[in-house]
Design a protein around this motif. Structure first.
Motif, mmCIF file in Angstrom:
data_model
loop_
_atom_site.group_PDB
_atom_site.id
_atom_site.type_symbol
_atom_site.label_atom_id
_atom_site.label_comp_id
_atom_site.label_asym_id
_atom_site.label_seq_id
_atom_site.Cartn_x
_atom_site.Cartn_y
_atom_site.Cartn_z
ATOM 1 N N VAL A 21 95.383 25.953 21.740
ATOM 2 C CA VAL A 21 94.160 26.638 21.391
ATOM 3 C C VAL A 21 94.375 27.041 19.991
ATOM 4 O O VAL A 21 93.450 27.061 19.329
ATOM 5 N N THR A 22 95.387 27.623 19.650
ATOM 6 C CA THR A 22 95.672 28.189 18.308
ATOM 7 C C THR A 22 96.313 27.414 17.464
ATOM 8 O O THR A 22 96.470 27.674 16.122
ATOM 9 N N LEU A 23 96.442 26.204 17.657
ATOM 10 C CA LEU A 23 96.974 25.187 16.606
ATOM 11 C C LEU A 23 98.803 25.488 16.226
ATOM 12 O O LEU A 23 98.939 25.410 15.162
ATOM 13 N N GLY A 24 99.033 26.677 16.864
ATOM 14 C CA GLY A 24 100.470 27.035 16.561
ATOM 15 C C GLY A 24 100.330 27.903 15.377
ATOM 16 O O GLY A 24 101.235 28.062 14.687
ATOM 17 N N SER B 282 93.359 35.899 7.628
ATOM 18 C CA SER B 282 91.922 35.262 7.972
ATOM 19 C C SER B 282 91.951 33.848 8.613
ATOM 20 O O SER B 282 91.362 33.419 9.416
ATOM 21 N N THR B 283 92.893 32.870 7.644
ATOM 22 C CA THR B 283 93.055 31.680 8.398
ATOM 23 C C THR B 283 93.616 31.750 9.977
ATOM 24 O O THR B 283 93.159 30.970 10.615
ATOM 25 N N GLY B 284 94.576 32.685 10.204
ATOM 26 C CA GLY B 284 94.830 32.807 11.687
ATOM 27 C C GLY B 284 93.833 33.172 12.594
ATOM 28 O O GLY B 284 93.664 32.472 13.571
ATOM 29 N N LEU B 285 93.041 34.094 12.237
ATOM 30 C CA LEU B 285 91.848 34.681 12.941
ATOM 31 C C LEU B 285 91.033 33.532 13.314
ATOM 32 O O LEU B 285 90.195 33.198 14.291
ATOM 33 N N ARG B 286 90.578 32.877 12.254
ATOM 34 C CA ARG B 286 89.557 31.679 12.173
ATOM 35 C C ARG B 286 89.969 30.554 13.270
ATOM 36 O O ARG B 286 89.353 29.914 13.985
ATOM 37 N N THR B 287 91.325 30.086 13.092
ATOM 38 C CA THR B 287 91.974 29.105 13.874
ATOM 39 C C THR B 287 91.837 29.497 15.232
ATOM 40 O O THR B 287 91.525 28.530 15.858
ATOM 41 N N ILE B 288 92.243 30.703 15.578
ATOM 42 C CA ILE B 288 92.160 31.199 17.092
ATOM 43 C C ILE B 288 90.737 31.059 17.610
ATOM 44 O O ILE B 288 90.599 30.563 18.666
ATOM 45 N N LEU C 219 88.217 29.459 16.678
ATOM 46 C CA LEU C 219 87.611 28.118 16.857
ATOM 47 C C LEU C 219 88.378 27.506 17.969
ATOM 48 O O LEU C 219 87.433 26.513 18.799
ATOM 49 N N GLY C 220 89.645 27.369 18.101
ATOM 50 C CA GLY C 220 90.548 26.791 19.124
ATOM 51 C C GLY C 220 89.889 27.340 20.408
ATOM 52 O O GLY C 220 89.750 26.427 21.672
ATOM 53 N N PHE C 221 89.588 28.696 20.624
ATOM 54 C CA PHE C 221 89.143 29.160 22.132
ATOM 55 C C PHE C 221 88.012 28.648 22.365
ATOM 56 O O PHE C 221 87.341 28.410 23.299
ATOM 57 N N LEU C 222 86.759 28.649 21.375
ATOM 58 C CA LEU C 222 85.400 28.111 21.280
ATOM 59 C C LEU C 222 85.689 26.627 22.143
ATOM 60 O O LEU C 222 84.946 26.048 22.783
ATOM 61 N N ILE C 223 86.378 25.698 21.397
ATOM 62 C CA ILE C 223 86.633 24.587 21.806
ATOM 63 C C ILE C 223 87.214 24.447 23.173
ATOM 64 O O ILE C 223 86.746 23.590 24.191
ATOM 65 N N LEU C 224 87.906 25.168 23.740
ATOM 66 C CA LEU C 224 88.747 25.382 25.082
ATOM 67 C C LEU C 224 87.508 25.637 26.102
ATOM 68 O O LEU C 224 87.508 24.999 27.197
ATOM 69 N N ILE D 274 92.516 33.012 33.246
ATOM 70 C CA ILE D 274 93.450 32.379 32.409
ATOM 71 C C ILE D 274 92.902 32.169 31.092
ATOM 72 O O ILE D 274 93.682 32.336 29.850
ATOM 73 N N ASP D 275 91.622 31.919 30.802
ATOM 74 C CA ASP D 275 91.024 31.909 29.599
ATOM 75 C C ASP D 275 91.153 33.084 28.843
ATOM 76 O O ASP D 275 91.523 33.506 27.631
ATOM 77 N N ALA D 276 90.745 34.237 29.501
ATOM 78 C CA ALA D 276 90.991 35.797 28.989
ATOM 79 C C ALA D 276 92.403 36.028 28.536
ATOM 80 O O ALA D 276 92.707 36.688 27.395
ATOM 81 N N PHE D 277 93.332 35.635 29.297
ATOM 82 C CA PHE D 277 94.739 35.722 29.189
ATOM 83 C C PHE D 277 95.108 35.010 27.510
ATOM 84 O O PHE D 277 95.893 35.590 26.648
ATOM 85 N N VAL D 278 94.520 33.660 27.399
ATOM 86 C CA VAL D 278 95.028 32.993 26.313
ATOM 87 C C VAL D 278 94.287 33.604 25.067
ATOM 88 O O VAL D 278 95.027 33.907 24.110
ATOM 89 N N LEU D 279 93.142 34.244 25.204
ATOM 90 C CA LEU D 279 92.375 34.887 24.256
ATOM 91 C C LEU D 279 93.284 35.792 23.521
ATOM 92 O O LEU D 279 93.592 36.243 22.476
ATOM 93 N N MET D 280 93.565 36.949 24.566
ATOM 94 C CA MET D 280 93.904 38.015 24.180
ATOM 95 C C MET D 280 95.488 37.990 23.604
ATOM 96 O O MET D 280 96.177 38.646 22.971
#
Length: 482
Positions: free
Chosen positions: A58-61, A82-88, A90-95, A127-133
């Protein structure tokens, strides 16, 4: 500040944070094992590990790049955050968008893993909420660390402990929510941690809605994207055995195996305290790296081996204190897991060299090697040796990866590793493990003797590391007086 003094200072601060956030939560094991039976605890372990597998995808590491690029003085920290936040995000939205198309086809896999499909679907939102938080907390905490706010990092660890304990008692004891309560407690604690770090660290100042440097973002992604399969491979090495234990032996055995893995976490605890501080010193210190890395590795290695010797010696006592009677069998799996954990710590130390040199592809290659070895050995040994087959597979895997990394990293930093001392320490520790597993006559006496010998062989290295720091501090004081 002198590099040794800075390292020990940061280590002490991280120790305060880690003690509060990991040791006290570790002591919740008696609660977990009494509220959840072995089967429920085994299922919970698999669900949490599934969430951990999704994190790098989800976070692209990108969290791996936060600390490395955040410590670079020539890079704008706002671009990094900002790069880190945007990547996370976007990845969560795709999930979330992809899940409805994937979940309906997971029935056979869930059946193999002894997980009820209805329960998995009910908990998928958690599980989704766990991944995001978890992703957001990692982003904020690593960025705080990259800015050098180590005291704030430590305070967050203490507060996270308080909230985790509170929510665990609330959801597991008072509300008796079982598996869902276990996951929800982690989610709530991470959420409050994000709020705390964002406000006290004033992270809003590093948010860029537009104008993010494409150069920085590109460099970060080129660094961290190869670490996605790297992280997945380490996940396979560390966690795939849990799934195979369930498939071959059942979820109850995985619950016991999961409990056994918590005891070697004491060694990971000691290692993790140091590694948090070490990553900062390894990146920022440029002079005399060969000597610096050698001295630190020797002291670190000695401390890890001594800690492991004591953990094996007291494995039965620790297990009896920490888990419910139904889990007591876990003690027999601990000795081999402890030896494996020692080599895990050394592999992680050598991994810091790849981080310093930004050689993520080398880190990936060794991780792939470890994953392949571990899966093959687990498939062979778990059916014939049971749970200890998984522990033995982990040990062989990490020894192999350590040897490969020890050779490969010499092209970047030439550490003077005493392989004779390393072999002697390993033989002593394996001897302790064998004596404990087979409970040979007078095994407590043999354990005490081997532990004492381990301390005699390694205490000098730790002491010399301390003397190095003290002597440098004393010489600086003398120089200032002159």
């Amino acid at each position: 500040m002198d590099k040794y003094k800075k390292l020990i200072s940061n280590t002490i601060i991280f120790a305060i944070s880690t003690f509060s956030s990991k040791v006290l939560v570790f002591l919740l094991m008696p609660l977990y094992t009494r509220v959840l039976d072995t089967s429920a605890y085994g299922v919970t372990d698999l669900l949490m590990n599934t969430g951990n597998l999704l994190l790098p995808l989800v976070t692209l590491g990108v969290v791996n790049a936060i600390i490395r690029f955040g410590l670079d003085r020539e890079i704008d920290k706002a671009d990094v955050f900002s790069t880190g936040l945007r990547t996370i995000l976007l990845g969560f939205l795709i999930l979330v968008v992809a899940e409805p198309f994937i979940v309906p086809y997971m029935g056979p896999v869930l059946s193999l893993l002894d997980i009820q499909e209805d329960m998995f679907v009910q908990n998928i939102i958690l599980i989704d909420a766990f991944v995001l938080m978890s992703s957001m907390r990692s982003l904020c905490s690593q960025f705080i660390r990259a800015r050098g706010l180590v005291r704030l990092f430590a305070v967050d660890g203490i507060l996270s402990t308080v909230t985790t304990i509170f929510f665990t008692v609330l959801f597991l004891v008072w509300l008796q929510m079982g598996v869902a309560g276990y996951i929800l407690a982690t989610i709530c604690a991470d959420f409050l941690s994000v709020i705390f770090l964002f406000t006290t660290g004033r992270l809003h100042r590093f948010l860029k809605l537009r104008g993010i440097s494409r150069g920085v973002s590109g460099r970060m992604l080129r660094y961290c994207v190869p670490l996605i399969p790297n992280t997945i491979c380490w996940w396979i090495t560390n966690t795939s055995s849990r799934y195979m234990v369930v498939a071959f032996l059942g979820s109850s055995y995985n619950g016991i195996f999961a409990a056994a893995n918590k005891v070697p976490a004491l060694i990971i605890l000691v290692s993790g305290i140091f590694m948090d501080a070490w990553q900062m010193s390894a990146v920022t210190e440029e002079k005399g790296r060969n000597k610096f890395f050698t001295r630190v590795f020797r002291s670190y290695n000695a401390l890890i081996f001594m800690t492991a010797a004591f953990v094996i010696m007291f494995a039965k006592l620790i297990t009896k204190i920490l888990v419910a009677p139904a889990y007591y069998e876990a003690w027999s799996f601990i000795p081999l897991l402890v030896v494996s954990t020692v080599f895990t710590c050394m592999v992680n130390f050598l991994g810091s060299i790849y981080m310093v040199e930004k050689k993520s592809m080398h880190s990936l290659a060794t991780a792939v090697l470890g994953a392949v070895i571990n899966v093959v050995l687990c498939l062979v040994w778990i059916p014939s040796l049971g749970v200890n087959g998984a522990a033995l597979a982990s040990l062989v895997t990490y020894v192999a990866v350590f040897l490969v990394r020890a050779v490969d990293t010499r092209r970047y930093i030439r550490m003077n590793i005493s392989y004779l001392r390393l072999v002697v320490n390993a033989v002593l520790l394996i001897g302790q493990a064998v004596l404990m597993i087979f409970e040979v006559p007078f095994w407590p006496v043999w354990q005490a003797l081997l532990t004492a010998l381990m301390v005699l062989l390694n205490f000098k290295e730790v002491l010399e590391g301390v003397r190095k720091i003290v002597s440098r501090r004393s010489s600086k004081k003398a120089g200032s007086r002159a």
